[in-house]
Design a protein around this motif. Structure first.
Motif, short mmCIF file in Angstrom:
data_model
loop_
_atom_site.label_atom_id
_atom_site.label_comp_id
_atom_site.label_asym_id
_atom_site.label_seq_id
_atom_site.Cartn_x
_atom_site.Cartn_y
_atom_site.Cartn_z
N ARG A 1 5.84 8.65 4.91
CA ARG A 1 5.15 8.96 3.42
C ARG A 1 6.31 9.55 2.51
N VAL A 2 6.33 8.95 1.32
CA VAL A 2 7.20 9.38 0.24
C VAL A 2 6.42 9.97 -0.93
N TYR A 3 6.81 11.31 -1.35
CA TYR A 3 6.27 11.77 -2.50
C TYR A 3 6.95 11.74 -3.81
N ARG A 4 6.27 11.24 -4.96
CA ARG A 4 7.21 11.27 -6.08
C ARG A 4 6.45 12.26 -7.14
N TYR A 5 7.22 12.89 -7.79
CA TYR A 5 6.79 13.95 -8.87
C TYR A 5 7.36 13.63 -10.25
N GLN A 6 6.71 13.86 -11.19
CA GLN A 6 7.20 13.84 -12.59
C GLN A 6 7.05 15.31 -13.11
N ILE A 7 8.19 15.67 -13.72
CA ILE A 7 8.25 17.05 -14.59
C ILE A 7 8.08 17.01 -15.99
N THR A 8 7.03 17.63 -16.56
CA THR A 8 6.92 17.44 -17.91
C THR A 8 7.89 17.85 -18.79
N GLU B 1 2.57 7.47 -1.29
CA GLU B 1 2.61 6.27 -1.06
C GLU B 1 3.66 6.04 0.41
N LEU B 2 3.60 4.85 0.93
CA LEU B 2 4.42 4.72 2.44
C LEU B 2 5.64 3.94 1.93
N SER B 3 6.85 4.39 2.52
CA SER B 3 8.07 3.77 2.26
C SER B 3 8.01 2.19 3.30
N PRO B 4 9.05 1.52 3.06
CA PRO B 4 9.10 0.36 3.81
C PRO B 4 9.06 0.63 5.35
N GLY B 5 9.74 1.81 5.87
CA GLY B 5 9.69 2.28 7.10
C GLY B 5 8.51 2.92 7.46
N GLY B 6 7.44 3.05 6.65
CA GLY B 6 6.08 3.52 7.04
C GLY B 6 6.23 5.05 6.90
#
Length: 205
Positions: A8-15, A1-6
């Motif tokens: 790219r931001v990655y988000r991860y979930q660890i099981t 996804e893109l942050s407000p500043g444009g």
């Protein structure tokens, strides 16, 4: 996804670790978050990427003791203690577990890397031991199992048995014949299977 500043931001979930400490997924996901490593499995699940031979793919059979990352990612991280160019007639010694690699390059993005892997320590659950010959194309993608000039993996393990199970089958982690050694296969050239040609079909010599 893109942050407000444009950006790219990655988000991860660890099981969820559950009732026992299984660190395989934790280590894999931290490879993304901390080191920005790519996944080296096939997102479409038509093939098996580099199997158990790298944490950023299957990472071995033991979730409590996942395998090392490949020479490719160690070198990209600046963790190689040596990356010796392969030259005609050279005799090289690569000690397992010491991040010692040999390299033979076509250019800055396509090259072969060689490392010695043994089944002990973090690599105890490897399906094979011997010399891992990696074919790197930094412009490739491990979603592309076709093994053609225009469509191939970013990181391929040159499987010594020449069967290409990792490219041709799903849910493979590799087998005992996949690495080069004296008792298995000890040559890698333009006429062997697998061969040492570049992805465009030219001889690497």
């Amino acid at each position: 996804e893109l942050s407000p500043g444009g950006k790219r931001v990655y988000r991860y979930q660890i099981t969820n670790i559950g009732s026992s400490l299984r660190i395989g997924t934790f280590c894999h996901e931290n490879g993304h978050m901390v080191c920005d490593y790519p996944d080296l499995y096939d997102y479409g699940y038509e093939s098996s990427g580099v199997g158990a031979f790298c944490l950023m793919c299957a990472g071995g059979r033991d979730e409590k003791n996942p395998t090392h990352i490949s020479a490719y990612l160690k070198r990209a991280s600046g963790w190689s203690s040596s990356a010796t160019p392969i030259t005609d007639g050279a005799q090289l010694r690569l000690t397992a577990g010491q991040n010692q690699f040999a390299i033979y390059a076509k250019g800055p993005t396509e090259y072969f890397l060689v490392e010695n892997r043994v089944k002990k320590g973090r690599d105890a659950s490897l399906p094979a031991e011997g010399l891992a010959v990696w074919h790197v194309d930094e412009l490739g993608s491990n979603n592309n199992e076709q093994m053609t000039a225009s469509s191939h993996y970013e990181l391929s393990l040159e499987q010594a048995d020449g069967r290409f199970d990792l490219e041709r089958s799903r849910s493979q982690i590799g087998d005992a014949q996949d690495l080069f050694r004296r008792s298995n296969k000890d040559q890698f050239s333009s006429t062997t299977v697998p061969n040492s040609k570049w992805w465009d079909g030219t001889a690497s010599n």
